[in-house]
Design an enzyme around this catalytic site. Structure first.
Site, PDB file in Angstrom:
ATOM      1  N   TYR A 144       1.016  -1.182   0.051  1.00 32.99           N
ATOM      2  CA  TYR A 144       0.164   0.143  -0.066  1.00 32.99           C
ATOM      3  C   TYR A 144       0.898   1.096   0.038  1.00 32.99           C
ATOM      4  CZ  TYR A 144      -3.552   3.310   1.425  1.00 32.99           C
ATOM      5  OH  TYR A 144      -4.288   4.366   1.521  1.00 32.99           O
ATOM      6  N   ASP A 239       9.173   2.749  -0.021  1.00 32.03           N
ATOM      7  CA  ASP A 239       8.125   3.536   0.786  1.00 32.03           C
ATOM      8  C   ASP A 239       8.249   3.063   2.125  1.00 32.03           C
ATOM      9  OD1 ASP A 239       5.807   4.295   2.065  1.00 32.03           O
ATOM     10  OD2 ASP A 239       4.495   3.209   0.642  1.00 32.03           O
ATOM     11  N   LYS A 267       3.776   8.603   9.151  1.00 29.79           N
ATOM     12  CA  LYS A 267       3.427   7.920  10.282  1.00 29.79           C
ATOM     13  C   LYS A 267       4.467   8.463  11.629  1.00 29.79           C
ATOM     14  CE  LYS A 267       0.749   4.528   8.354  1.00 29.79           C
ATOM     15  NZ  LYS A 267       0.614   3.722   7.239  1.00 29.79           N
TER      16      LYS A 267
HETATM   17  C1  PLP Z   1       0.162   4.193   5.730  1.00 28.39           C
HETATM   18  C2  PLP Z   1       0.983   4.082   4.752  1.00 28.39           C
HETATM   19  C3  PLP Z   1       0.812   4.968   3.529  1.00 28.39           C
HETATM   20  C4  PLP Z   1      -0.253   6.183   3.462  1.00 28.39           C
HETATM   21  O1  PLP Z   1       0.191   7.043   4.273  1.00 28.39           O
HETATM   22  P1  PLP Z   1      -1.135   7.759   4.796  1.00 28.39           P
HETATM   23  O2  PLP Z   1      -0.497   8.852   5.669  1.00 28.39           O
HETATM   24  O3  PLP Z   1      -2.497   7.098   5.324  1.00 28.39           O
HETATM   25  O4  PLP Z   1      -1.496   8.662   3.234  1.00 28.39           O
HETATM   26  C5  PLP Z   1       1.656   4.804   2.345  1.00 28.39           C
HETATM   27  N1  PLP Z   1       2.536   3.744   2.538  1.00 28.39           N
HETATM   28  C6  PLP Z   1       2.733   2.841   3.381  1.00 28.39           C
HETATM   29  C7  PLP Z   1       3.628   1.762   3.440  1.00 28.39           C
HETATM   30  C8  PLP Z   1       1.815   2.849   4.517  1.00 28.39           C
HETATM   31  O5  PLP Z   1       1.736   1.954   5.467  1.00 28.39           O
END
Ligand code: PLP
Length: 428
Positions: A144, A239, A267
């Site tokens: 994601y 990511d 995060k």
């Molecule tokens: C949570 C997450 C996102 C998206 O971040 P948001 O602040 O919810 O937009 C993107 N990549 C990874 C790996 C994530 O865990």
């Protein structure tokens, strides 16, 4: 435990907010029932609107690595708020957090702050496309990267054809530029690269996957991606929105000693306020406006409250170098405890864990990619989730999520959790 007030609040929320929530994972669609409304949180615990106390294994989906309402972060936000909450002008604070992030993370010279992980990943891909002057990207099924159009893609008809939208509203035109590969499958990536020679700008990957449960990379997978990118003029985007400042001070690049070209954060970097960031070596970052041609902007980017929270969080992680070790030990203790009681109760399961991330899958086979994660028994997961909730333990309301271990959790909390899992798994 009673959830009377939460149920009432949810009914009211549903009238004015689609599905009653501002992000779909918060709804209990995968497990049934109604979401719990939080009133406050401190350390390892959530307190809901009915007065229940829950041990929290979600921690705002990752940010609260030191526990809720961590005092230095709260203080930093309060102090900054008194000085004004947004200016749309540069502040010294932005340089301070940028310099600290650059010092903590390997292979980055410059970093730009945005407001979410979604924004970070979306901007990283645009930058990669601008830098390489190529259009296509490769992503992995089950990873994601936020909800921007290019990432809401599922497998197309053939493995080497392009992806197709997995949400209405994503155009076929966008989908054709995202190629989908299987996680932990290098051969699959080789095939995609060969079929799209010189068209691929970037490979974006969760270097430890955390959005299909916790799935660590197989030995050689990330090294292989690095090599393929180097050989083919492709940028490797890690990511690290979930893993950054969590699995090591410098994230997965440090943990496995692998160099990414662009790294995305979110995060933890915001200490619980809305922050994302993307970073790279100067050659790449200088492609961004106002220095370079790739446009990216944000009215509230670098917001002083968000930067104050993030800086306090990064300083805490930078100062206390033993923290990642402590988190890993707690996670290993929990994993061993869960393993023991589930075996004793004849449950079919697999536990994946690394650092402070752990997931329990109700299937015997190794969980290494989206397909094997999807094989887990969701009926058992539902019983597991609701059983733990009754015991006062909050895990994500979906079998596809990792649990986050925080520094605030005590070994008593972990023992309590293991005993609860023992009790609940006897009812499967
Ligand atoms: C949570 C997450 C996102 C998206 O971040 P948001 O602040 O919810 O937009 C993107 N990549 C990874 C790996 C994530 O865990």
């Amino acid at each position: 435990m009673l959830y009377k007030r939460s149920s009432q609040l949810f009914a009211e929320a549903e009238k004015v907010i689609p599905g009653g929530v501002n992000s779909p994972v918060r709804a209990f669609k995968a497990v049934g029932g109604t979401p719990i409304f939080v009133k406050s949180a401190k350390g390892a615990y959530l307190y809901d609107e009915d007065g229940n106390r829950l041990i929290d294994y979600i921690n705002s989906w990752g940010p609260m690595i030191l526990g809720h309402a961590y005092e230095p972060v709260v203080q930093a936000v309060i102090e900054k708020a008194k000085l004004g909450t947004s200016f749309g002008m540069p502040t010294e604070l932005e340089t301070q957090i940028a310099a600290l992030a650059v010092a903590m993370v390997p292979n980055i010279d410059k970093i730009r702050f945005v407001n979410s992980g979604t924004e970070a990943c979306m901007s990283a891909v645009r930058l990669a496309r601008g830098f390489t002057k190529r259009d296509k990207i490769i992503k992995f099924a089950g990873c994601y990267h936020g909800h921007s159009d290019s990432f809401l893609i599922q497998a197309g008809s053939g493995a080497i054809t392009f992806g197709s939208p997995n949400s209405p509203g994503v155009t076929a035109g966008t989908a054709k530029d995202t190629l989908l590969a299987r996680y932990n499958d290098l051969e699959n990536v080789v095939t995609l690269i060969q079929a799209n020679k010189s068209e691929i700008a970037a490979i974006i990957v969760e270097p430890v996957a955390g959005n299909m449960g916790c799935i660590p990379p197989n030995k050689g997978f990330l090294e292989g991606l690095r090599q393929l990118c180097t050989d083919n003029g492709i940028l490797l985007i890690f990511d690290e929105v979930m893993t950054g400042f969590r699995l090591a001070r410098g994230g997965v690049q440090e943990l496995f000693n692998i160099t990414a070209d662009i790294v995305c954060f979110g995060k933890v970097i915001g200490g619980g306020l809305p922050v994302g960031a993307f970073a790279a070596r100067a050659e790449i970052m200088n492609y961004l406006a106002p220095l370079g041609p790739v446009y990216q902007a944000g009215t509230l980017s670098g917001n002083p409250l968000a930067m104050a929270a993030g800086l306090a969080m990064l300083q805490a992680l930078d100062t206390d170098r033993a923290i990642f070790q402590r988190l890993e030990e707690k996670t290993a203790y929990l994993a061993a405890g869960i393993d023991k009681v589930l075996k004793a109760n004849d449950v079919t399961f697999t536990i994946n864990s690394i650092g402070s991330m752990i997931s329990v899958h109700f299937d015997a086979a190794p969980v290494v990619d989206f397909q094997t994660a999807a094989n887990g028994d969701n009926e058992t997961f539902k019983k597991f989730f609701h059983g733990l909730l009754q015991e006062g333990i909050y895990i994500a309301p979906s079998a596809y999520e990792t649990w986050f271990i925080t520094d605030a959790l005590t070994y008593e909390d972990l023992d309590f959790t293991i005993r609860a899992i023992d009790k609940v798994s006897k009812t499967f």
